[in-house]
Motif scaffolding. Structure first.
Motif, PDB file in Angstrom:
ATOM      1  N   GLY A  45       0.821  -1.201   0.000  1.00  0.00           N
ATOM      2  CA  GLY A  45       0.000   0.000   0.000  1.00  0.00           C
ATOM      3  C   GLY A  45       0.854   1.249   0.000  1.00  0.00           C
ATOM      4  N   ILE A  46       0.231   2.376   0.274  1.00  0.00           N
ATOM      5  CA  ILE A  46       0.895   3.669   0.146  1.00  0.00           C
ATOM      6  C   ILE A  46       2.059   3.808   1.119  1.00  0.00           C
ATOM      7  CG2 ILE A  46      -0.735   4.824   1.701  1.00  0.00           C
ATOM      8  CD1 ILE A  46       1.096   6.291  -1.383  1.00  0.00           C
ATOM      9  N   ALA A  74       4.978   1.611  -0.181  1.00  0.00           N
ATOM     10  CA  ALA A  74       5.383   2.188  -1.466  1.00  0.00           C
ATOM     11  C   ALA A  74       6.203   3.459  -1.259  1.00  0.00           C
ATOM     12  CB  ALA A  74       4.155   2.479  -2.319  1.00  0.00           C
ATOM     13  N   THR A  75       5.776   4.291  -0.312  1.00  0.00           N
ATOM     14  CA  THR A  75       6.494   5.541  -0.038  1.00  0.00           C
ATOM     15  C   THR A  75       7.858   5.256   0.570  1.00  0.00           C
ATOM     16  OG1 THR A  75       4.408   6.727   0.282  1.00  0.00           O
ATOM     17  CG2 THR A  75       6.390   7.722   1.226  1.00  0.00           C
ATOM     18  N   GLY A 121      -1.717  -1.837  -3.723  1.00  0.00           N
ATOM     19  CA  GLY A 121      -2.736  -0.922  -3.211  1.00  0.00           C
ATOM     20  C   GLY A 121      -4.147  -1.449  -3.291  1.00  0.00           C
ATOM     21  N   SER A 167      -5.421   1.239   0.475  1.00  0.00           N
ATOM     22  CA  SER A 167      -5.050   2.291  -0.471  1.00  0.00           C
ATOM     23  C   SER A 167      -5.934   2.313  -1.718  1.00  0.00           C
ATOM     24  CB  SER A 167      -3.582   2.133  -0.886  1.00  0.00           C
ATOM     25  OG  SER A 167      -2.733   2.223   0.231  1.00  0.00           O
ATOM     26  N   SER A 220       0.298   4.359  -5.243  1.00  0.00           N
ATOM     27  CA  SER A 220       1.097   3.235  -4.746  1.00  0.00           C
ATOM     28  C   SER A 220       1.650   2.416  -5.900  1.00  0.00           C
ATOM     29  CB  SER A 220       0.245   2.342  -3.832  1.00  0.00           C
ATOM     30  OG  SER A 220      -0.257   3.061  -2.730  1.00  0.00           O
TER      31      SER A 220
END
Length: 493
Positions: free
Chosen positions: A15-16, A19-20, A44, A48, A187
């Motif tokens: 998810g976000i 991913a970040t 995601g 997300s 994402s």
């Protein structure tokens, strides 16, 4: 069981949050090996996903639970300012990522949509006036407008004005700087950047166990959900960004810091509409006053959403409940999370949160016609046939042990990890997705303290305001706002 795979970093969940963090680490340490483990078949697909969250780029512009009224009648804006400061950090990273080819299709995940606070009745109008006055001196909110005139209301929100009786006073706080975000698509693009840089992604794989290694790091046991085949990885660092599944996974790790933590799952349902005649008449995200007992960010809102380029109207949330910790989880999730160490806090919360429990029960009893009648508080001309019900994602609110062992229910996010920084996870819900970048910067600072100082020059290229408070530096804020708007194509929207 097959031979172990070695990797520097394991990110649990695609998810976000993961991913970040993955994108940040790929930029900072391009030689590190990164493995993403996701139980579903795509990026995601849980919290997300655009249909599992409101998609609001939460900046405190319209959410009135962030600007509560004090007993003396003044408005406390501190939470709104904090959330907006955090979202500015997120915007800067996104702008950097676009300019450096990390994000390739801005319009697929981000659109400019005004954020609006909406009230009815004389008391509500007076509150919104004082809210606007309290925000006016802060440069992050200086452009917020107070709309009192019915004709101007109708011009800006024609769908909400049709068949409305304007003898009841209404008011709006209007912020043109708002955004609509498809965090699932965002994402996907960030994970794609990681994979292009050499990261490995395992989809359809479930983490069964996390065991500490005597020489540091972790052994992660993983099962292929389709074939049942088990594999093991050894990693120097593990981030658990698995949404509602983060709590049970951290419990499996055995770290003492998770003791006493519990989770309370809350689901959501939305009405949605894709009638072009209606979507053309509403170009904003409009948030109402939170209902008594409703969890934060549970305030009803009428949103314009863009999903795969298509405009939708979404109204809700109507609260739902399930013992699942994930939308695609198991009915045994809640029961399996109970431990001796968190049972008392859970019972304590149940005894003190009677107002919220009453709210949830009332929401669960709503019939379909009753839900449409609630919608008519926003859209007086709404007809049942234009709207369909959709089930959103699950959020697991944090319960932690408070004073004297009593449980405290929290509605933000909490980072919980081992003291040596080798594993950390994120518990809780909103406004997490919108503040993913500052949260992941905190992960970097907490878990990589020995490297963080050497990373700072590059991090300040990604987030030029890092270490600054934009509320105190209006010139810097305007410069960065102008840059991010150009890079993210928000001025042209």
């Amino acid at each position: 069981m097959s031979q172990r795979t070695r990797t520097d970093v394991v990110l649990v969940g695609a998810g976000i949050m993961s991913a970040t963090l993955g994108a940040l680490l790929r930029r900072l340490e391009p030689d590190w090996s990164i493995t993403v483990i996701e139980r579903l078949d795509g990026v995601g697909a849980e919290s997300s996903s655009p249909w599992n969250n409101a998609g609001t780029g939460h900046a405190g512009l319209c959410e009135m639970n962030y600007t509560p009224q004090r007993p003396d009648g003044t408005i406390d804006i501190s939470k709104a300012v904090l959330v907006n400061e955090q979202f500015q950090v997120t915007r800067q990273f996104w702008a950097y990522a676009v300019e450096n080819g990390m994000l390739t299709d801005v319009r697929d995940f981000l659109n400019a949509v005004p954020h609006v606070s909406y009230v009815r009745g004389a008391d509500g109008v007076e509150y919104l006036r004082r809210r606007r006055d309290a925000l006016a001196s802060n440069p992050l909110f200086a452009a917020t407008e107070l709309i009192l005139d019915p004709d101007e209301f109708a011009r800006r929100l024609p769908l909400m004005s049709a068949r409305r009786d304007f003898t009841e006073p209404v008011a709006l706080n209007w912020s043109a700087d708002g955004t609509d975000v498809d965090f699932g698509e965002l994402s996907r693009q960030l994970v794609g950047y990681c994979v292009r840089g050499g990261a490995t992604a395992w989809f359809g794989h479930q983490v069964l166990n996390l065991s500490p290694r005597s020489d540091g790091g972790w052994t992660i046991t993983v099962a292929n959900r389709r074939t049942g085949e088990k594999r093991q990885l050894t990693a120097k660092f593990v981030f658990v960004g698995a949404g509602g599944d983060a709590l049970p996974l951290l419990q499996k790790s055995g770290i003492r810091q998770i003791r006493g933590f519990a989770g309370f799952p809350i689901g959501g349902r939305f009405l949605r509409c894709t009638n072009p005649a209606l979507t053309a008449g509403h170009r904003a995200k409009v948030y109402g006053v939170p209902s008594p007992g409703a969890p934060p960010l549970g305030a009803l809102h009428l949103d314009l959403r863009f999903v795969h380029g298509k405009p939708w109207l979404v109204f809700g949330p109507y609260a739902g409940w399930s013992p699942k910790f994930l939308k695609h989880g198991h009915f045994s999730d809640l029961a399996r999370s109970i431990r001796l160490g968190n049972l008392v806090p859970m019972l304590g919360v149940g005894a003190t949160q009677t107002t919220m429990l009453a709210y949830l029960l009332g929401q669960l009893r709503l019939s379909e016609p009753e839900r449409v009648r609630v919608l008519r508080q926003f859209v007086p001309a709404a007809t049942d046939s234009d709207w369909e019900m959709t089930v959103a994602g699950q959020r697991v609110q944090v319960i932690r042990r408070g004073r004297r062992g009593r449980g405290v229910l929290e509605f933000g996010t909490s980072l919980v990890g081992d003291a040596d920084g080798s594993i950390i996870g994120l518990l809780g819900g909103s406004p997490g997705a919108s503040t993913a970048v500052p949260i992941m910067l905190e992960v970097l600072q907490t878990c990589f303290a020995g490297r963080y100082q050497s990373w700072l020059p590059q991090l300040k290229e990604m987030v030029p305001s890092l270490g600054a408070t934009l509320s105190d530096e209006p010139v810097l804020y305007e410069e960065l706002r102008s840059w991010t708007s150009r890079a993210l194509q928000l001025d042209a929207a």
